[in-house]
Design an enzyme around this catalytic site. Structure first.
Site, PDB file in Angstrom:
ATOM      1  N   PRO A 123       0.917  -1.174  -0.023  1.00 31.10           N
ATOM      2  CA  PRO A 123       0.161   0.030  -0.104  1.00 31.10           C
ATOM      3  C   PRO A 123       0.744   1.415  -0.007  1.00 31.10           C
ATOM      4  O   PRO A 123       1.933   1.279   0.823  1.00 31.10           O
ATOM      5  CB  PRO A 123      -0.796  -0.028   1.318  1.00 31.10           C
ATOM      6  CG  PRO A 123      -0.482  -1.555   1.973  1.00 31.10           C
ATOM      7  CD  PRO A 123       0.682  -2.078   1.252  1.00 31.10           C
TER       8      PRO A 123
ATOM      9  N   GLY B 258       3.269   2.747  -4.758  1.00 30.16           N
ATOM     10  CA  GLY B 258       3.481   3.481  -5.981  1.00 30.16           C
ATOM     11  C   GLY B 258       2.989   2.516  -7.058  1.00 30.16           C
ATOM     12  O   GLY B 258       3.086   2.974  -8.357  1.00 30.16           O
ATOM     13  N   LEU B 259       2.416   1.492  -6.837  1.00 32.59           N
ATOM     14  CA  LEU B 259       2.353   0.497  -7.996  1.00 32.59           C
ATOM     15  C   LEU B 259       0.766   0.182  -8.081  1.00 32.59           C
ATOM     16  O   LEU B 259       0.284  -0.910  -8.415  1.00 32.59           O
ATOM     17  CB  LEU B 259       2.906  -1.028  -7.579  1.00 32.59           C
ATOM     18  CG  LEU B 259       4.514  -0.827  -7.762  1.00 32.59           C
ATOM     19  CD1 LEU B 259       5.237  -2.056  -7.214  1.00 32.59           C
ATOM     20  CD2 LEU B 259       5.113  -0.339  -8.940  1.00 32.59           C
ATOM     21  N   GLY B 260      -0.101   1.234  -7.374  1.00 35.89           N
ATOM     22  CA  GLY B 260      -1.510   1.037  -7.531  1.00 35.89           C
ATOM     23  C   GLY B 260      -2.071   0.010  -7.009  1.00 35.89           C
ATOM     24  O   GLY B 260      -3.447  -0.417  -7.493  1.00 35.89           O
ATOM     25  N   SER B 261      -1.778  -0.163  -5.594  1.00 37.35           N
ATOM     26  CA  SER B 261      -2.429  -1.186  -4.712  1.00 37.35           C
ATOM     27  C   SER B 261      -3.772  -0.769  -4.381  1.00 37.35           C
ATOM     28  O   SER B 261      -4.900  -1.715  -4.762  1.00 37.35           O
ATOM     29  CB  SER B 261      -1.681  -1.272  -3.523  1.00 37.35           C
ATOM     30  OG  SER B 261      -2.372  -2.153  -2.772  1.00 37.35           O
ATOM     31  N   SER B 262      -4.250   0.418  -4.254  1.00 37.05           N
ATOM     32  CA  SER B 262      -5.787   0.867  -3.821  1.00 37.05           C
ATOM     33  C   SER B 262      -6.572   0.558  -5.064  1.00 37.05           C
ATOM     34  O   SER B 262      -7.660   0.104  -5.031  1.00 37.05           O
ATOM     35  CB  SER B 262      -5.772   2.081  -2.997  1.00 37.05           C
ATOM     36  OG  SER B 262      -5.428   3.119  -4.265  1.00 37.05           O
TER      37      SER B 262
ATOM     38  N   ALA C 189      -6.048  -1.199  -7.589  1.00 37.76           N
ATOM     39  CA  ALA C 189      -6.185  -2.717  -8.058  1.00 37.76           C
ATOM     40  C   ALA C 189      -7.118  -3.295  -7.051  1.00 37.76           C
ATOM     41  O   ALA C 189      -8.213  -4.239  -7.612  1.00 37.76           O
ATOM     42  CB  ALA C 189      -4.963  -3.342  -7.951  1.00 37.76           C
TER      43      ALA C 189
ATOM     44  N   ASP D   5      -4.617   5.213 -12.409  1.00 35.19           N
ATOM     45  CA  ASP D   5      -4.323   3.986 -11.826  1.00 35.19           C
ATOM     46  C   ASP D   5      -5.550   2.867 -11.915  1.00 35.19           C
ATOM     47  O   ASP D   5      -5.099   1.899 -12.081  1.00 35.19           O
ATOM     48  CB  ASP D   5      -4.315   4.499 -10.354  1.00 35.19           C
ATOM     49  CG  ASP D   5      -2.761   5.208  -9.920  1.00 35.19           C
ATOM     50  OD1 ASP D   5      -2.371   5.510 -11.086  1.00 35.19           O
ATOM     51  OD2 ASP D   5      -2.495   5.129  -8.820  1.00 35.19           O
TER      52      ASP D   5
HETATM   53  C1  MEV Z   1      -0.287   7.961  -8.784  1.00 35.56           C
HETATM   54  O1  MEV Z   1      -0.036   6.716  -8.949  1.00 35.56           O
HETATM   55  C2  MEV Z   1      -0.519   8.778 -10.050  1.00 35.56           C
HETATM   56  C3  MEV Z   1      -0.526  10.237  -9.754  1.00 35.56           C
HETATM   57  O2  MEV Z   1      -0.235  11.066 -10.691  1.00 35.56           O
HETATM   58  C4  MEV Z   1      -2.026  10.577  -9.188  1.00 35.56           C
HETATM   59  C5  MEV Z   1      -3.063  10.498 -10.320  1.00 35.56           C
HETATM   60  O3  MEV Z   1      -2.592  10.217 -11.374  1.00 35.56           O
HETATM   61  O4  MEV Z   1      -4.169  10.104  -9.580  1.00 35.56           O
HETATM   62  C6  MEV Z   1       0.578  10.808  -8.765  1.00 35.56           C
END
Ligand code: MEV
Length: 314
Positions: A92, A95-99, A101, A147
């Site tokens: 979580p 930076g890999l889109g856990s929420s 996904a 995401d």
């Molecule tokens: C987060 O993975 C990417 C951001 O650009 C936020 C978003 O696009 O919603 C930081």
């Protein structure tokens, strides 16, 4: 009744994060590890979400997960009470889109359940994105939608808030080393800090957004032409611009440097930054090449105390 199931992939943003929130294009891709959810009729007669063994009830407690669950359920107004069990294999805030996904996996499982019980006749992709978007807004305030789109679509695509996703026809697969700083940050607070910076210093916004747009457009061409060296250079330039809006960290800079020294063609943070993950582009055109090119990068990270893994974008 057999449980209804849903799954979704994780994501990396190749270029354009943060700027995409402000309307410019970005490139994202799905990665294999992601999330899964199962739905059964609620034995207790009220809906509940079970995540990592903890029960969340919509609207009862004041945690973001309860609110997100309630927001997602509200997009399925005729769904009978359900018990949802979900699991993410992504860190979580990493930076890999856990929420995202999780939101897509839960929405897909709920949609399958809704159609199999007759509470919906059909559920299309737009409804899944709407349900996952309602979930994601609770965590991220003002998400661009990239995401949830990556979690739902996979593949590699160019994305804007206004136009959504346009798939990119990659010349060939792309291999990345995906590293983790081992720390996480709230996407919501990172996005808010960039918005505050752009408000305070409009000249930074006016320099940064067009520059990132140019990098993203060139990266789309490089991906479609199979120009890995060019793509690597564009990743490095994007990283400089992200550092310029204060979303990079010492760990991320160090890991980018280690990756470049170990032969990566370019490296940058991926996602919201402030910790989390980074991607390093490997000089590879096959699985064998990729394993060879990834080894020194992963070893350099490991020696410095960081984790990483190989990912293929196809
Ligand atoms: C987060 O993975 C990417 C951001 O650009 C936020 C978003 O696009 O919603 C930081």
């Amino acid at each position: 009744m057999t449980p209804a199931r849903g799954a979704a992939c994780g994501k990396v943003i190749l270029l354009g994060e943060h700027a995409v929130v402000h309307g410019t294009p970005a490139i994202a891709a799905g990665i294999e590890r992601g999330a899964e959810a199962t739905v059964i009729p609620a034995p207790e007669g009220r809906s509940s979400l079970h995540l990592a063994g903890i029960e969340h009830l919509p609207g009862e407690a004041k945690t973001p997960l309860c609110h997100a669950f309630a927001a997602l359920l509200a997009t399925f107004p005729d769904l009978p009470p359900v018990r949802i069990t979900a699991e993410s294999r992504l860190l979580p805030g990493g930076g890999l889109g856990s929420s995202a996904a999780l939101g897509v996996a839960i929405a897909r499982a709920a949609a399958t359940f809704a159609t199999s019980t007759g509470s919906a006749t059909s559920v299309d992709a737009a409804q899944i994105l709407a349900a996952a978007g309602a979930w994601e807004r609770v965590f991220h305030g003002n998400p661009s939608g990239i995401d949830t789109t990556a979690a739902a679509l996979g593949g590699c695509f160019l994305y804007t808030r206004a136009e959504g996703a346009s798939p990119l026809a990659l010349r060939h697969d792309v291999w990345l080393a995906v590293g983790s700083t081992g720390t996480s940050a709230s996407t919501k607070s990172m996005v808010e800090s960039v918005a505050r910076l752009f408000e305070r210093k409009p000249e930074v916004r006016d320099h940064t957004l067009p520059a990132i747009t140019a990098l993203v457009r060139n990266a789309a061409l490089a991906l479609e032409a199979g120009d890995l060296k060019g793509l690597g250079h564009l990743l490095d330039l994007n990283q400089m611009l992200l550092a310029g809006i204060f979303v990079s960290t010492e760990d991320l800079e160090r890991m980018c440097l280690l990756a470049r020294e170990a032969g990566a063609l370019g490296a940058k943070l991926t996602g919201a930054g402030g910790g989390g993950s980074l991607i390093a582009l490997l000089d590879a055109r096959s699985d064998d090449d990729a394993a060879r090119a990834a080894a020194p990068v992963l070893a350099a990270w490991r020696a410095a105390g960081y984790d990483g893994q190989l990912a293929r974008i196809s």
